[in-house]
Scaffold this motif. Structure first.
Motif, mmCIF file in Angstrom:
data_model
loop_
_atom_site.group_PDB
_atom_site.id
_atom_site.type_symbol
_atom_site.label_atom_id
_atom_site.label_comp_id
_atom_site.label_asym_id
_atom_site.label_seq_id
_atom_site.Cartn_x
_atom_site.Cartn_y
_atom_site.Cartn_z
ATOM 1 N N PRO A 1 150.364 50.136 5.164
ATOM 2 C CA PRO A 1 151.117 50.211 4.018
ATOM 3 C C PRO A 1 150.622 49.821 2.951
ATOM 4 C CG PRO A 1 152.171 48.544 5.529
ATOM 5 C CD PRO A 1 150.853 49.212 6.216
ATOM 6 N N PHE A 2 149.718 48.879 3.006
ATOM 7 C CA PHE A 2 149.099 48.413 1.565
ATOM 8 C C PHE A 2 147.786 48.911 1.411
ATOM 9 C CE2 PHE A 2 151.102 45.168 4.485
ATOM 10 C CZ PHE A 2 152.124 44.823 3.868
ATOM 11 N N THR A 3 147.821 49.691 -0.035
ATOM 12 C CA THR A 3 146.754 50.479 -0.396
ATOM 13 C C THR A 3 145.257 49.716 -0.252
ATOM 14 O OG1 THR A 3 148.279 51.766 -1.823
ATOM 15 C CG2 THR A 3 145.884 51.663 -2.283
ATOM 16 N N GLU A 4 145.088 48.494 -0.990
ATOM 17 C CA GLU A 4 143.699 47.871 -0.813
ATOM 18 C C GLU A 4 143.386 47.368 0.542
ATOM 19 O OE1 GLU A 4 146.970 44.995 -0.593
ATOM 20 O OE2 GLU A 4 146.784 46.629 -2.055
ATOM 21 N N ARG A 5 144.334 47.451 1.520
ATOM 22 C CA ARG A 5 143.763 47.409 3.120
ATOM 23 C C ARG A 5 143.391 48.826 3.493
ATOM 24 N NH1 ARG A 5 143.101 42.497 4.713
ATOM 25 N NH2 ARG A 5 142.899 43.409 6.935
ATOM 26 N N ARG A 6 144.160 49.747 3.351
ATOM 27 C CA ARG A 6 143.642 51.007 3.684
ATOM 28 C C ARG A 6 142.308 51.515 3.167
ATOM 29 N NH1 ARG A 6 147.541 55.086 1.556
ATOM 30 N NH2 ARG A 6 145.756 55.350 -0.059
ATOM 31 N N LEU A 7 141.962 51.239 2.047
ATOM 32 C CA LEU A 7 140.843 51.675 1.437
ATOM 33 C C LEU A 7 139.615 51.002 2.018
ATOM 34 C CD1 LEU A 7 141.862 51.708 -2.464
ATOM 35 C CD2 LEU A 7 141.610 53.810 -0.851
ATOM 36 N N LYS A 8 139.886 49.950 2.664
ATOM 37 C CA LYS A 8 138.505 49.314 3.233
ATOM 38 C C LYS A 8 137.922 50.385 4.435
ATOM 39 C CE LYS A 8 140.065 44.425 2.934
ATOM 40 N NZ LYS A 8 139.200 43.915 2.284
ATOM 41 N N TYR A 9 139.075 50.991 4.930
ATOM 42 C CA TYR A 9 138.302 52.292 5.995
ATOM 43 C C TYR A 9 137.633 53.182 5.415
ATOM 44 C CZ TYR A 9 141.954 49.856 8.837
ATOM 45 O OH TYR A 9 142.711 48.995 9.627
ATOM 46 N N ALA A 10 137.845 53.423 4.005
ATOM 47 C CA ALA A 10 137.161 54.508 3.429
ATOM 48 C C ALA A 10 135.853 54.169 2.769
ATOM 49 C CB ALA A 10 138.136 55.213 2.185
ATOM 50 N N GLU B 1 148.448 60.428 -9.210
ATOM 51 C CA GLU B 1 147.698 59.573 -10.209
ATOM 52 C C GLU B 1 146.895 58.267 -9.445
ATOM 53 O OE1 GLU B 1 150.767 58.716 -12.961
ATOM 54 O OE2 GLU B 1 149.671 59.859 -14.435
ATOM 55 N N LYS B 2 147.951 57.688 -8.434
ATOM 56 C CA LYS B 2 147.609 56.524 -7.758
ATOM 57 C C LYS B 2 146.552 56.822 -6.826
ATOM 58 C CE LYS B 2 150.534 55.131 -4.256
ATOM 59 N NZ LYS B 2 149.668 55.185 -2.955
ATOM 60 N N CYS B 3 146.692 57.999 -6.077
ATOM 61 C CA CYS B 3 145.759 58.104 -4.946
ATOM 62 C C CYS B 3 144.313 58.496 -5.574
ATOM 63 C CB CYS B 3 146.302 59.057 -4.102
ATOM 64 S SG CYS B 3 147.535 58.574 -2.923
ATOM 65 N N GLU C 1 142.783 55.119 -6.488
ATOM 66 C CA GLU C 1 142.401 54.299 -5.515
ATOM 67 C C GLU C 1 141.154 54.965 -4.686
ATOM 68 O OE1 GLU C 1 145.610 54.746 -3.136
ATOM 69 O OE2 GLU C 1 147.023 53.154 -4.139
ATOM 70 N N ALA C 2 141.016 56.329 -4.768
ATOM 71 C CA ALA C 2 139.971 57.052 -4.247
ATOM 72 C C ALA C 2 138.617 56.533 -4.930
ATOM 73 C CB ALA C 2 140.058 58.539 -4.073
ATOM 74 N N ALA C 3 138.827 56.778 -6.397
ATOM 75 C CA ALA C 3 137.566 56.759 -7.112
ATOM 76 C C ALA C 3 137.198 54.674 -6.997
ATOM 77 C CB ALA C 3 137.989 56.685 -8.533
ATOM 78 N N ALA C 4 137.926 53.880 -6.928
ATOM 79 C CA ALA C 4 137.681 52.648 -6.556
ATOM 80 C C ALA C 4 136.831 52.410 -5.350
ATOM 81 C CB ALA C 4 139.078 51.726 -6.693
ATOM 82 N N SER C 5 137.257 53.109 -4.227
ATOM 83 C CA SER C 5 136.763 52.913 -2.856
ATOM 84 C C SER C 5 135.375 53.560 -2.702
ATOM 85 C CB SER C 5 137.691 53.326 -1.889
ATOM 86 O OG SER C 5 137.780 54.750 -2.051
ATOM 87 N N GLY C 6 135.204 54.506 -3.850
ATOM 88 C CA GLY C 6 133.802 55.591 -3.685
ATOM 89 C C GLY C 6 134.005 56.657 -2.686
ATOM 90 N N ALA C 7 135.408 56.599 -2.153
ATOM 91 C CA ALA C 7 135.679 58.062 -1.640
ATOM 92 C C ALA C 7 136.314 59.051 -2.280
ATOM 93 C CB ALA C 7 136.698 57.597 -0.120
ATOM 94 N N SER C 8 136.866 60.016 -1.748
ATOM 95 C CA SER C 8 137.479 60.960 -2.420
ATOM 96 C C SER C 8 138.934 61.156 -1.626
ATOM 97 C CB SER C 8 137.027 62.637 -2.377
ATOM 98 O OG SER C 8 137.081 62.972 -0.839
ATOM 99 N N SER C 9 139.947 61.367 -2.270
ATOM 100 C CA SER C 9 141.438 61.451 -1.816
ATOM 101 C C SER C 9 141.518 62.494 -0.915
ATOM 102 C CB SER C 9 142.319 61.406 -2.996
ATOM 103 O OG SER C 9 143.560 61.082 -2.474
ATOM 104 N N THR C 10 142.385 62.310 -0.083
ATOM 105 C CA THR C 10 143.002 63.355 1.024
ATOM 106 C C THR C 10 144.302 63.483 0.854
ATOM 107 O OG1 THR C 10 143.549 61.622 2.565
ATOM 108 C CG2 THR C 10 141.277 62.452 2.728
ATOM 109 N N TRP C 11 144.621 65.089 1.078
ATOM 110 C CA TRP C 11 146.060 65.434 0.822
ATOM 111 C C TRP C 11 146.507 65.982 2.117
ATOM 112 C CZ3 TRP C 11 146.984 62.947 -3.513
ATOM 113 C CH2 TRP C 11 146.212 62.821 -4.428
ATOM 114 N N VAL C 12 147.796 65.800 2.373
ATOM 115 C CA VAL C 12 148.066 66.509 3.909
ATOM 116 C C VAL C 12 149.725 66.679 3.487
ATOM 117 C CG1 VAL C 12 148.273 64.178 5.009
ATOM 118 C CG2 VAL C 12 148.212 66.410 6.126
#
Length: 592
Positions: free
Chosen positions: A304-313, A341-343, A346-357
């Protein structure tokens, strides 16, 4: 000779062998960043041998359909040997194919056909737990407490029950995701307590799914072997099941955790999203980077915590992680824009791309979710399933209209889009499956109070008039009569059909996707969201029920796609061009 299908009708015709058609895809280390990925639940996709269970040759036979749909990759849910205690997510052997679904040769033929069609392959990896039929777990049960065989899983002594049994209670209060407790006690087969009740083993899901001990070096190395095994067979990427659950704090005494929610954002939860899980995935990235181009991976991490989820990415780990924000959001302008906007940020900050589902094998199909009265909750969905879909009465026309609009809103966004088989047909949840056909472990472990996920896993309809709607043999879950008009063949070439809308959108999306950014534009109403991509493509969605004024400056001569109604052509101007407005619950795409 491999059979292929050139139409959606289900008629197989001889085709070239995999070795004749296999051509390498253009190497691209970043193909996944904006890919359209189609999830196949193999048992329910297409049955080639008529036994009522979808299989890998069935996937191969439908490769023309997948190619015509316009997707970039397929994601295969587990196809490994399994007792199907949890729909294949209880894996007996990670480096083989369930004989009911085919063979390794069938997998190779499918992979060759997919690559020849320009489609990449992602396979599901289930690392949190094996099945109880896995050779390691069978060896653990046959061994005594404290043995090396048991060290690969989590076996512990129980607690005193106050009735004279020093191990009569489970080691902790941890619950299972499917209901009931997360511990099962075994009858010892060896050692001084042979023939008696002994230790307990941990299973955060069904009792047939014992959790691996990821502190054990053999577990880590064996999964590295599994990744290489499938990568060497041509797999392009991996979807990681329960990625946030591998590392656990098993130090005694075990901490209490009566609910499965993650309540802390510092990595100190005993079961989920612990900091040491990232060491595991750093090791995986090393394996994936052995290949040129590196293999892709996406984490299923319900954090549930974005900054934590982004570690996996992070690029040093899996590279991408699912966000389920849109899946969990109501169909509303403010929520969709805020999430996008948020996702993207976040994706840009992690170096990943966002995912949509919006849908997958674990949730009620979104065409049904959007048909519920506004403000409905997960509990309302569960009650509706328990009532066989009788209450409340859903507005299915509105649900499909919203689902189509949401899909075009999402497919216009930068990032990768994950689509679930059947959503391109506008399928709804099958809520009234006969009780004796249900197979989801949630149904059994909750004392028949939560129906679970069978309703989104019903085998697909390919033809309106063939037996079993062209699926193959008698389906393992019964199909409803209303599948007929939604069958793929019935929608093929039909102007305004959901299938044709998806085909048009996915074809146009290849032109639309460029830089991973967008610009939000002003709109005359709060219900209308308007954005533009760097190459000039525009997407406009009216989330309100009533028609709304189009944003100023919009040139409807550039309209190329409308989610419209099922009686509105999928390509070209519909009623919006005549009225100068955008219909309610509708999305428009405008070319540069």
């Amino acid at each position: 000779m491999t059979a292929t299908v050139s139409t959606v009708s289900g008629t197989a015709t001889p085709g070239p062998t995999a070795s004749d058609t296999a051509t390498p895809l253009h190497p691209d280390a970043h193909w996944w960043r904006q890919a359209a990925v189609y999830q196949i639940y193999p048992r329910s996709f297409s049955d080639a041998n008529g036994d009522g269970m979808g299989d890998l040759p069935g996937v191969t036979a439908r490769m023309d359909y997948l190619s015509d749909l316009g997707i970039d990759a397929i994601w295969l849910s587990p196809f490994y040997p399994s007792a199907l205690a949890d729909g294949g997510y209880d894996v007996d052997d990670y480096r083989n194919v369930d004989p009911r679904l085919g063979s390794l040769d069938d997998f190779d033929a499918m992979a060759a056909a997919a690559h020849a069609a320009g489609i990449r392959i992602i396979v599901d990896v289930v690392p949190n737990h094996s099945s109880d039929r896995h050779e390691w777990f069978k060896a653990a049960l046959a061994s005594a407490p404290g043995s090396p065989e048991r060290a690969r899983y989590h076996f512990l002594e129980g607690l005193p029950d106050g009735l004279g049994d020093d191990g009569g209670l489970p080691p902790s209060d941890w619950p299972s995701h499917f209901g009931g407790g997360a511990w099962t006690r075994v009858v010892e087969a060896a050692g001084p307590r042979a023939g008696q009740l002994g230790q307990w083993y941990l299973h955060l899901f069904a009792r047939e799914q014992p959790d691996f001990n990821w502190d054990h070096p053999e577990v880590r190395e064996d999964f590295h072997t599994t990744l290489r095994f499938w990568a060497d067979r041509g797999v392009d990427g991996f979807r990681i099941d329960v990625a946030h659950g591998l590392a656990k704090d098993m130090s005694l005494p075990l901490r209490s955790k009566p609910a499965l929610e993650i309540l802390v954002d510092d990595g100190s939860d005993p079961l989920f999203d612990r900091d040491d899980v990232h060491e595991i995935f750093a090791g995986w990235r090393s394996v994936l980077n052995e290949y040129d181009p590196p293999k892709a991976a996406v984490a299923e991490a319900w954090v549930p915590f974005t900054e934590r989820r982004l570690k996996y990415a992070r690029p040093t780990e899996l590279g991408q992680a699912f966000n389920f924000d849109l899946l969990q959001a109501p169909f509303a302008a403010a929520e969709f824009r805020s999430i996008a906007e948020k996702c993207l940020t976040e994706a840009a900050a992690s170096g990943a791309s966002s995912t949509w589902v919006f849908s997958n094998h674990d949730v009620v199909r979104h065409a049904s979710r959007y048909a519920f009265p506004d403000g409905s909750t997960q509990k309302d969905l569960e009650a509706w399933l328990l009532a066989d879909g009788a209450s409340p009465t859903l507005d299915l026309a509105r649900g499909l209209r919203r689902a189509r609009a949401a899909t075009l809103f999402m497919l216009g966004l930068p990032g990768s889009a994950y689509l679930y088989q059947g959503e391109e047909l506008g399928l709804f949840e099958v809520a009234d499956l006969p009780v004796d056909s249900l197979q989801d472990p949630t149904w059994f472990r909750t004392g028949n109070t939560v129906k679970g996920r069978d309703g989104c896993r019903v085998p697909l309809p390919w033809s309106s008039f063939e037996p079993y709607f062209g699926f193959g043999g008698t389906p393992w879950l019964p199909q409803p009569a209303w599948f007929g008009p939604l069958a793929a063949a019935a929608q093929d070439g039909a102007a305004g059909s959901t299938l044709e809308m998806y085909r048009a959108a996915l074809a146009l999306r290849r032109e639309l996707q460029s830089e991973e950014s967008l610009e939000w534009l002003a709109s005359p109403a709060a219900e209308v969201v308007h954005y533009r991509r760097p190459n000039g493509w525009q997407v406009i969605t009216n989330f309100g029920a009533a028609p709304a004024q189009l944003p100023s400056g919009v040139d409807l001569a550039k309209l190329v796609l409308s989610s419209g109604g099922t009686d509105t052509p999928a390509v070209g101007a519909g009623t919006e061009a005549v009225a100068g407005t955008i219909e309610g619950e509708t999305t428009l795409w405008l070319a540069p």
